[in-house]
Design a protein around this motif. Structure first.
Motif, PDB file in Angstrom:
ATOM      1  N   ALA D  60       0.755  -1.165  -0.045  1.00 20.87           N
ATOM      2  CA  ALA D  60      -0.097   0.080  -0.010  1.00 20.87           C
ATOM      3  C   ALA D  60       1.050   1.261  -0.036  1.00 20.87           C
ATOM      4  CB  ALA D  60      -1.096  -0.241   1.263  1.00 20.87           C
ATOM      5  N   LEU D  66       0.765   5.253  -1.324  1.00 24.35           N
ATOM      6  CA  LEU D  66      -0.005   5.771  -0.056  1.00 24.35           C
ATOM      7  C   LEU D  66       0.813   6.835   0.751  1.00 24.35           C
ATOM      8  CD1 LEU D  66      -2.639   3.667   1.736  1.00 24.35           C
ATOM      9  CD2 LEU D  66      -2.838   5.585   0.620  1.00 24.35           C
ATOM     10  N   GLU D  69       0.095  10.214  -0.404  1.00 22.23           N
ATOM     11  CA  GLU D  69      -1.146  10.617  -0.733  1.00 22.23           C
ATOM     12  C   GLU D  69      -1.654  11.628  -0.194  1.00 22.23           C
ATOM     13  OE1 GLU D  69      -2.886  10.593  -3.188  1.00 22.23           O
ATOM     14  OE2 GLU D  69      -2.750   8.570  -3.867  1.00 22.23           O
ATOM     15  N   LYS D  70      -2.778  12.206  -0.907  1.00 19.92           N
ATOM     16  CA  LYS D  70      -3.346  13.298  -0.176  1.00 19.92           C
ATOM     17  C   LYS D  70      -4.462  12.900   1.151  1.00 19.92           C
ATOM     18  CE  LYS D  70      -1.668  16.443  -3.255  1.00 19.92           C
ATOM     19  NZ  LYS D  70      -0.854  15.232  -3.584  1.00 19.92           N
ATOM     20  N   ILE D  72      -7.309  13.169   1.810  1.00 18.31           N
ATOM     21  CA  ILE D  72      -8.674  13.046   1.382  1.00 18.31           C
ATOM     22  C   ILE D  72      -8.856  11.468   1.392  1.00 18.31           C
ATOM     23  CG2 ILE D  72      -8.428  13.144  -0.983  1.00 18.31           C
ATOM     24  CD1 ILE D  72     -11.597  14.211   0.197  1.00 18.31           C
ATOM     25  N   ILE D  73      -7.568  11.050   0.591  1.00 18.07           N
ATOM     26  CA  ILE D  73      -7.589   9.446   0.437  1.00 18.07           C
ATOM     27  C   ILE D  73      -7.491   8.610   1.906  1.00 18.07           C
ATOM     28  CG2 ILE D  73      -6.434   7.602  -0.343  1.00 18.07           C
ATOM     29  CD1 ILE D  73      -7.598   9.375  -2.438  1.00 18.07           C
ATOM     30  N   PHE D  76     -10.895   8.525   3.678  1.00 15.65           N
ATOM     31  CA  PHE D  76     -11.604   7.461   3.161  1.00 15.65           C
ATOM     32  C   PHE D  76     -11.017   6.173   3.799  1.00 15.65           C
ATOM     33  CE2 PHE D  76     -11.900   9.276  -1.179  1.00 15.65           C
ATOM     34  CZ  PHE D  76     -12.862  10.275  -0.811  1.00 15.65           C
ATOM     35  N   LEU D  77      -9.891   5.842   4.098  1.00 14.80           N
ATOM     36  CA  LEU D  77      -9.454   4.785   4.558  1.00 14.80           C
ATOM     37  C   LEU D  77      -9.529   4.655   6.028  1.00 14.80           C
ATOM     38  CD1 LEU D  77      -6.124   4.287   2.279  1.00 14.80           C
ATOM     39  CD2 LEU D  77      -8.395   3.128   2.204  1.00 14.80           C
ATOM     40  N   LEU D  79     -12.067   5.942   7.722  1.00 16.84           N
ATOM     41  CA  LEU D  79     -13.289   5.590   7.946  1.00 16.84           C
ATOM     42  C   LEU D  79     -13.778   4.226   7.806  1.00 16.84           C
ATOM     43  CD1 LEU D  79     -16.131   7.337   8.583  1.00 16.84           C
ATOM     44  CD2 LEU D  79     -16.387   7.153   6.110  1.00 16.84           C
ATOM     45  N   THR D  80     -13.099   3.711   6.677  1.00 20.67           N
ATOM     46  CA  THR D  80     -13.577   2.374   6.321  1.00 20.67           C
ATOM     47  C   THR D  80     -12.961   1.460   7.361  1.00 20.67           C
ATOM     48  OG1 THR D  80     -13.247   2.877   3.990  1.00 20.67           O
ATOM     49  CG2 THR D  80     -13.254   0.711   4.254  1.00 20.67           C
ATOM     50  N   PHE D  83     -14.862   1.183  10.554  1.00 19.64           N
ATOM     51  CA  PHE D  83     -16.276   0.309  10.458  1.00 19.64           C
ATOM     52  C   PHE D  83     -15.724  -1.186  10.595  1.00 19.64           C
ATOM     53  CE2 PHE D  83     -18.504   3.886   8.333  1.00 19.64           C
ATOM     54  CZ  PHE D  83     -18.970   4.580   9.698  1.00 19.64           C
ATOM     55  N   LEU D  84     -14.741  -1.357   9.771  1.00 24.15           N
ATOM     56  CA  LEU D  84     -14.450  -2.534   9.755  1.00 24.15           C
ATOM     57  C   LEU D  84     -13.785  -3.158  11.139  1.00 24.15           C
ATOM     58  CD1 LEU D  84     -13.595  -4.659   7.366  1.00 24.15           C
ATOM     59  CD2 LEU D  84     -11.158  -4.006   7.486  1.00 24.15           C
TER      60      LEU D  84
END
Ligand code: HEA
Ligand code: HEA
Ligand code: CUA
Ligand SMILES: [Cu+2]
Lengths: 580, 206, 255, 106
Positions: D60, D66, D69-70, D72-73, D76-77, D79-80, D83-84
């Protein structure tokens, strides 16, 4: 990833490219809308058959009964098999093929890019694919009525082992769900990218109209909650087709025969995976409705939405929390004290942002100058109806009071108050409100008001008695409505009243259907691109019709928040977002 | 009007539309495989019997006895290598070396096929020994999870083959966007690799 | 103390027939009070506002809108009330039902094995011991639960279909299981409902306090005849239950 | 991020990719080797998961870029991931807090 220059060249596209395989978000929105309305009507008809059976168990269905085959309604009298099919398919169709596509696919698609000042969705071809995948899913679901032994009949929840041992219709249901899930996932990616990337200059997050915010959160729910159900559907499909036993424990005996499977699975696994989706899913059903209602309230009260910022925060909080309440559907499965404590607390917590949002809507009315237009009537009715539905969620969220209520008509009442007089009325409001945007014509007001009052009264006539029946202990999903039960004898009589309300509700949908089609061609023309004198960007966009010619003549620039109505010291009582 | 930010990143987020889209899609894929992994945990913890455990005096052959670890290890190596080649393919485009790109992309696709071939050898030996998904929950989860992963591999092959074949026209007209597409395809492919990196030990080794 | 709050008898619930039922009912009444007050408060406000702020009467809207802390107060009240319900009622009642099982030797114990579409009820008989079961012995006509005849503990066992007899005022433990799909054992009068999950034997307990005959309703969709998967509970004096069991065995109902 | 890279930078990256490739191969060998030690379940699980996470992170971070990476990405990750993690924990909790005992043991 996709590069569409075709659609803004000002030459005529072929009919097929323009109306069938269009990549324009407005056309796709309309496609979604018409398909979803069809399914809504279809789901409604399934339910009317059920309501006949509940009111007059064993009586042949009048007028249309003879149309049905002997496997479903011999002599016009419904069989239990068919009742269960109708129940499962009514739930599935209403949720996955009716309300979500209408609220997200149609309204979201049409309105969101306009509201944020975007030329289209971020991935137009993907958008087209989402629609067609949804369409295929719908066809699969519908055709499942035609396979041997009929459609799925294990409820919309499809609990195994029952769903595992059911007939072929269940397989069709699972395949249909794959398409619907795929469609939603593609759609969610598209919505999120659009909202994150294509907001026009000046359109900051806190200037987005509440409707767009709602679609944003909804898309996250779809994106992250659907995949586990997809996983579960893969497992159930494997159970059905290649004889695995993910959801089948060892030692099952069905009709006296030992089930020939390896065993070792768990029926509760399905329930966890299913509700991990299905609880967020119910917020997918309600949030767009709230968004529509907020738009209409702000517009028709001629004042800003009360506590916009607080409402957005509550919305986001609600979205996050909705992932950790799912097992409140499973209190009765034998849950111990630890987990039930956790889920009761989260369920109570999640009711708070709902209260905040609803309070915000109510308080927006204070000091207003309320115009009772048809969309406003529907939007106003949403408030108490959602209130009743939401409040009846509280005794369900507390495990001890859920014991007598679980799987009774009380549950049916609870969520129908939210989805039927709540969401459906909000969607109607949205149709009346944005109709001039889409067609350039108003819908007829008198027919609209007849439709409104009929719908409001008879919706309550159907669902209010359900609470009484539920408290008395009448189970749901009963083919005969529970008439053989002694404890139900006092309340069973309401069934007839409820069903008659349902039939009258159907009659009062006729003015709407007539109005809808008549107004497309014959409705009163709008004299102004902004007939409701609204502030949000969609009303500053290039007027439609004609469709599919791009959204804005020049890229709009946004200067202020979404609901600047009745600003002190201003001459006009509204300031559009893009007015310098 | 054209859709903005298809080629150049949006200034305030710093990314292109496609980048946002693919990562969102991968987020949902994480939840998909996450759902399967939690199903795996749930089933395994609740199962009366599982490979590698002893139950009422009976020892069940462990996962690594039932499944072929060497083949899976070989597949791990293949996938990792293909991950390297696809990123090298992208790097070649970045340095404007299209012919090198073609070689690397071709290698990636070849290795993906290699992965599938090894996988089918694995499956068919299982079937020959009468080890079907219906045999036990362990085999069921093995087939379903690796099968779903294999479908993702096939999806990757389709995308990569398209980009190498008919899709390559875009290199002439819009090289930046083409490079972005390769990057996006690469992200998906790396994700498929990562899933396998987790599948391999969870299913074959423990 | 706050008995007057208990409106459960007006809410149309069946008579409370078990020791914990009044607690559930009281809680139910309290939640409905909370709901009722919120509904009434907002309802009155709503109607007032619709009249007072209609465009005809109030042509110019106020940009400011509502001021004041009303909504904060209301939210605080909701949060407090919900916390009180959780801590004061929900946790203790659930804990009692799930954890405080009565001692095996004092309780009246039966096994219930649900199937499509009937309730098989297995009484241990006088020895208080349940005979062992084996699914391979199941025969729908003669041995629906697969009772093993070679097990002496099962000699005086009684297996009845849809007939549950329970002693009044004595703790009852039910070991609930199912042969095929999920069913749900619900007796509205007892405020008892428990899903029967395939693969598990789930214990529940309660204390019937009301004599009479009640119905067992299957609450979970289990197939075609879900709607008529109905059983009967008869609550009577312990002695009557015992003699009923003896009589049934004599009549040859036992397998 | 496409135009953020000059040709030399990409050259540097390529060298990095080869190092990562090597490391991944070694880690794979380690996992397989450890599995032949026949550790008991808990240590085996820990080793397997630690190694897999390490490998996944390498892919990754470097192949998927990654590391640069910015935000915003990452949002997302994260947040995911939240939940995971909730899903894993709650599923395991659900299993341990389930009333009832297995009715059938073969
Ligand atoms: C859109 C759909 C939707 C929504 C929004 C909700 C919202 C809520 N739901 Fe509902 N629910 C369903 C759809 C929905 N539900 C469905 C479909 C089922 C059944 C599925 C099946 O089994 O088939 C179900 C079942 C269900 C159960 C399981 C019951 C059981 O099977 O035993 C529970 C339990 O906790 C529950 C709780 C809640 C709670 C606490 C909320 C909360 O979010 C509600 C919060 C809202 C409020 C608290 C209202 C606040 C209002 C005011 C403050 C003002 C009032 C003013 C006036 C009236 C004027 N729901
Ligand atoms: C979004 C979800 C949704 C919606 C909107 C509805 C709407 C309605 N539902 Fe449904 N229902 C469910 C979801 C929904 N339902 C679910 C999930 C179940 C559980 C299933 C299960 O047990 O598994 C259920 C179960 C259910 C039952 C219980 C069955 C049982 O347990 O045995 C009943 C009984 O009365 C019922 C009735 C109704 C009624 C009267 C409406 C009415 O409100 C319908 C109102 C609809 C309209 C008014 C249609 C308007 C549209 C048009 C007029 C189209 C116009 C067209 C054009 C212009 C082209 N529903
Ligand atoms: Cu048994 Cu319903
Ligand atoms: Cu819920």
């Amino acid at each position: 990833m996709t590069n569409t220059t075709e659609h803004d060249h000002h030459h005529e596209l072929s009919f097929i490219r323009k109306w069938i395989f269009s990549t324009d978000h407005k056309v796709i929105g309309i496609q979604y809308g018409l398909t979803a309305l069809f399914f809504l009507l279809f789901g409604f008809c399934l339910m009317l058959l059920m309501r006949w059976q509940l009111a007059y168990p064993g009586d042949p269905v009048p007028i249309i009964g003879w149309l049905f085959s002997d496997e479903t309604m011999p002599g016009g009298v419904m069989l239990p098999e068919f009742y269960n099919q109708l129940g499962a398919m009514h739930g599935t169709i209403m949720v996955f093929l009716g309300v979500v596509p209408l609220a997200v696919g149609a309204f979201g698609n049409y309105i969101v890019p306009l509201q944020i000042g975007a030329p289209d969705m971020a991935f137009p071809k993907l958008n087209m694919a989402s629609y067609w995948v949804y369409f295929i899913g719908g066809v699969v679901m519908l055709s499942s009525f035609l396979v041997p032994a009929g459609a799925a009949k294990a409820g919309w929840t499809s609990y195994p082992p029952l769903a595992d041992i059911e007939t072929m219709g269940q397989t069709m249901w699972l395949i249909g769900m794959f398409f619907l899930i795929t469609s939603s996932l593609l759609g969610a990616v598209n919505f999120l990218t659009t909202i994150i990337q294509l907001r026009t200059e000046g359109m900051t997050y806190m200037r987005m109209p509440f409707f767009t915010w709602v679609q944003f959160v909804t898309a996250f729910l779809l994106l992250l909650a659907f995949p586990p159900l997809e996983a579960a559907a893969v497992l159930q499909l494997a159970d059905r087709l290649i004889d695995t036993s993910f959801f089948l424990p060892s030692g099952l005996v069905v009709s006296g025969e030992i089930l020939e499977v390896s065993g070792g699975g768990s029926p509760l696994l399905w329930q966890h995976l299913f509700w991990f989706l299905a609880h967020p899913e119910v917020y997918v059903l309600i949030l767009p409705a709230m968004g529509i209602v907020c738009e209409i309230i702000a517009n028709n009260t001629r004042k800003p939405l009360w506590g916009y910022k607080l409402m957005v925060q509550s919305l986001v909080f609600l979205g996050v929390m909705s992932f950790v309440v799912w097992a409140h559907h499973m209190f009765i499965t034998g849950m111990g004290t630890g987990l039930s404590t956790f889920f009761q607390i989260t369920t109570m917590i999640i009711s708070v942002p709902s209260v905040v949002i609803l309070s915000g809507m109510f308080l927006s009315l204070w000091g207003a100058s309320i115009r009772f237009t048809t969309p406003m009537l529907f939007a106003l009715a949403f408030l108490p109806m959602f209130g009743i539905g939401g409040l009846t969620g509280l005794p369900l969220g507390l495990a001890p009071t859920d014991i007598p209520l679980h799987d009774t008509m009380y549950i049916i009442g609870h969520f129908h108050y939210i989805v039927a007089p709540g969401t459906i009325m909000a969607l109607m409001a949205g149709i009346y409100y944005w109709f001039p945007k889409v067609t350039g014509r108003y819908m007829n007001d008198i027919l609209g008001k007849i439709h409104f009052w009929g719908t409001l009264i008879f919706m309550n006539g159907i669902f209010m008695p359900m609470f009484i029946q539920g408290l008395a202990g009448v189970s749901r999903r009963l083919y005969d409505g529970g008439q053989t039960y002694e404890f139900a004898s006092e309340v069973i009589k309401y069934n007839e009243f409820m069903s008659q309300s349902a039939f009258l509700l159907a009659i009062f949908q006729l003015p709407f259907i007539v109005n809808f089609f008549w107004s497309i061609w014959k409705g009163k023309k709008v004299d102004d691109d902004n007939p409701w004198k609204a502030t949000t960007l969609e009303w500053s966009a290039t007027p439609t019709p004609p469709l599919a010619h791009g959204n804005f003549e020049t890229t709009p620039v946004v200067y202020r928040g979404p609901y600047e109505y009745s600003v002190p010291g201003e001459e006009s009582d509204y300031l559009p977002q893009n007015q310098p | 009007m054209e859709i903005p930010y298809t080629v150049h990143p949006r200034p305030d987020t710093g990314v292109t539309n496609a980048k946002v889209g693919i990562w969102l899609f991968l987020a949902s894929e994480i939840m998909l495989f996450g759902g399967l992994f939690s199903a795996y945990i749930f089933l395994r913890m609740g199962a009366p019997e599982w490979p590698g455990t002893t139950m009422s005096g009976h020892y069940y052959a462990s996962a690594s006895d039932i499944l072929s670890v060497p083949l899976a290890a070989l597949n791990t190596v293949i996938l990792i290598a293909s991950s390297v080649t696809i990123v090298l393919a992208w790097a070649s485009l970045m340095t404007n070396n299209f012919s090198k790109y073609r070689i690397y992309m071709g290698l990636t696709i070849l290795m993906s096929f290699g992965f599938l071939i090894v996988k089918s050898i694995e499956y068919s030996t299982k079937f020959e020994h009468g080890l079907f998904p219906s045999e036990s929950t362990f085999l069921a989860i093995y087939f379903v999870m690796t099968g779903l992963h294999a479908i993702h591999v096939i999806g990757g092959i389709v995308v990569n083959a398209y980009l190498l074949g008919p899709g390559a026209k875009m290199w002439k007209t819009n090289p930046t966007q083409y490079t972005n597409r390769i990057e996006v395809a690469g992200l998906y492919w790396h994700f498929v690799d990562i899933v396998w990196i987790f599948l391999f030990p969870t299913i074959y080794l423990i | 103390m706050f008995e007057f709050l208990d409106i459960s008898e007006y809410m149309g619930m069946p008579a409370a027939g078990s020791a914990h039922a009044p607690m559930v009912d009281y809680m139910m009444a309290l939640v409905h009070w909370l709901m009722f007050i919120l509904l009434l408060g907002w309802g009155v406000y709503f109607i007032y506002v619709l009249f007072r702020f209609r465009a005809g009467k109030n042509p110019k809207a106020s940009y400011e809108g509502a001021v004041g802390k009303y909504s904060k107060v209301q939210e605080a009240v909701v949060i407090l009330a919900e916390s009180a319900l959780l801590v004061g009622f929900a946790f203790p009642v659930w804990g009692q039902l799930k954890n405080d099982f009565p001692a095996e030797n004092t309780a009246f114990e039966v096994h219930i094995i649900a199937e499509q579409f009937q309730w098989n009820i297995h009484y241990p008989g006088e020895d208080g011991k349940f005979g062992s079961r084996d699914i391979h012995l199941i025969d729908l006509a003669t041995n629906p639960i697969g009772l093993d005849e070679s097990d002496p503990a099962g000699d005086d066992d009684l297996v009845m279909v849809n007939e549950l007899h329970l002693p009044v005022d004595r703790d009852v433990i039910i070991q609930l299981s199912t042969k095929d799909v999920i069913h749900s054992f619900g007796v509205p009068e007892f405020r008892v409902k428990q899903d029967a999950i395939p693969g598990l034997v789930i214990p529940i307990w309660f204390t019937p306090t009301l004599e009479g005959e009640f119905e067992i309703a299957c609450a979970q969709l289990c197939g075609l005849a879900h709607y008529r998967m109905r059983g009967y509970v008869t609550v009577e004096e312990q002695g009557v239950v015992d003699s009923w069991i003896r009589q049934m065995i004599e009549e040859g109902a036992a397998f | 991020m496409s135009e953020a890279h000059s040709a030399e930078e990409v050259q540097k990256h390529v060298r990095m990719y080869m190092y990562i490739f090597g490391t991944l191969l070694v880690m794979t060998a380690v996992t397989v080797a450890v599995s032949y030690l026949n550790l008991s379940i808990v240590p085996a699980l820990v080793v397997a998961l630690v190694v897999a996470t390490f490998k996944g992170t390498l892919v990754a971070r470097y192949f998927m870029h990654l590391s640069g990476e910015k935000p915003i990405i990452f949002q997302f990750l994260i947040l995911t991931a939240v939940f995971l993690v909730f899903m894993f924990i709650l599923f395991i909790w659900a299993l341990s807090d389930q009333r009832g005992v297995a009715s059938y043991v073969s």
